[in-house]
Scaffold this motif. Structure first.
Motif: not given
Length: 101
Positions: A5, A10, A12, A79-80, A86-88
Motif C-alpha cells: 500500500m 496502491f 484506487w 487496502r487489499d 477491503d474498501r476505504v
C-alpha cells in the motif's frame, strides 16, 4: 523493490454509494466500484457488495458518523490491492447532481 500500500500496490477506485444502512453503525457504505464491480445488479446485487469504511478527520466527533446518501459518487482505495474487497472511501465527487434535499 518493495511493494504494498502506498507503493506500486496502491489501487484506487471511483464508485457510487448503493447502501448506507450499516448494521454496525460505523458509517460504512456499500459502494459499486466502477470497473471492478459489474454494473448489472442482477449479476452482483447490492447486498453482495463489500462494506467500505470511511476515512474520518482526526478532529471528528467519533460518536457521529454521517454516511453519504445513496447515489453519491465517491473515491477510495482497496487496502487489499487488486483483490478489491477491503474498501476505504475518503471523499465524495461533485457530479453536479445534488438537488439540495
Amino acid at each position: 523493490m518493495k511493494s504494498g500500500m502506498g507503493l506500486n500496490g496502491f489501487v484506487w477506485f471511483e464508485g457510487v454509494i448503493e447502501d448506507r444502512m450499516d448494521p454496525l453503525g460505523l458509517g460504512r457504505c456499500r459502494v459499486r466500484a466502477f470497473g471492478f464491480d459489474s454494473e448489472n445488479r442482477g449479476e452482483v446485487p447490492t447486498e453482495h457488495l463489500p462494506w467500505a469504511y470511511p476515512v474520518l478527520p482526526l478532529n471528528s466527533d467519533s460518536g457521529q458518523v454521517h454516511a453519504p446518501k445513496e447515489g453519491t459518487w465517491v473515491i477510495g482505495f482497496f487496502r487489499d490491492g487488486e483483490d478489491a474487497q477491503d474498501r476505504v472511501i475518503f471523499g465524495t465527487i461533485n457530479t453536479g447532481a445534488y438537488n439540495g434535499t
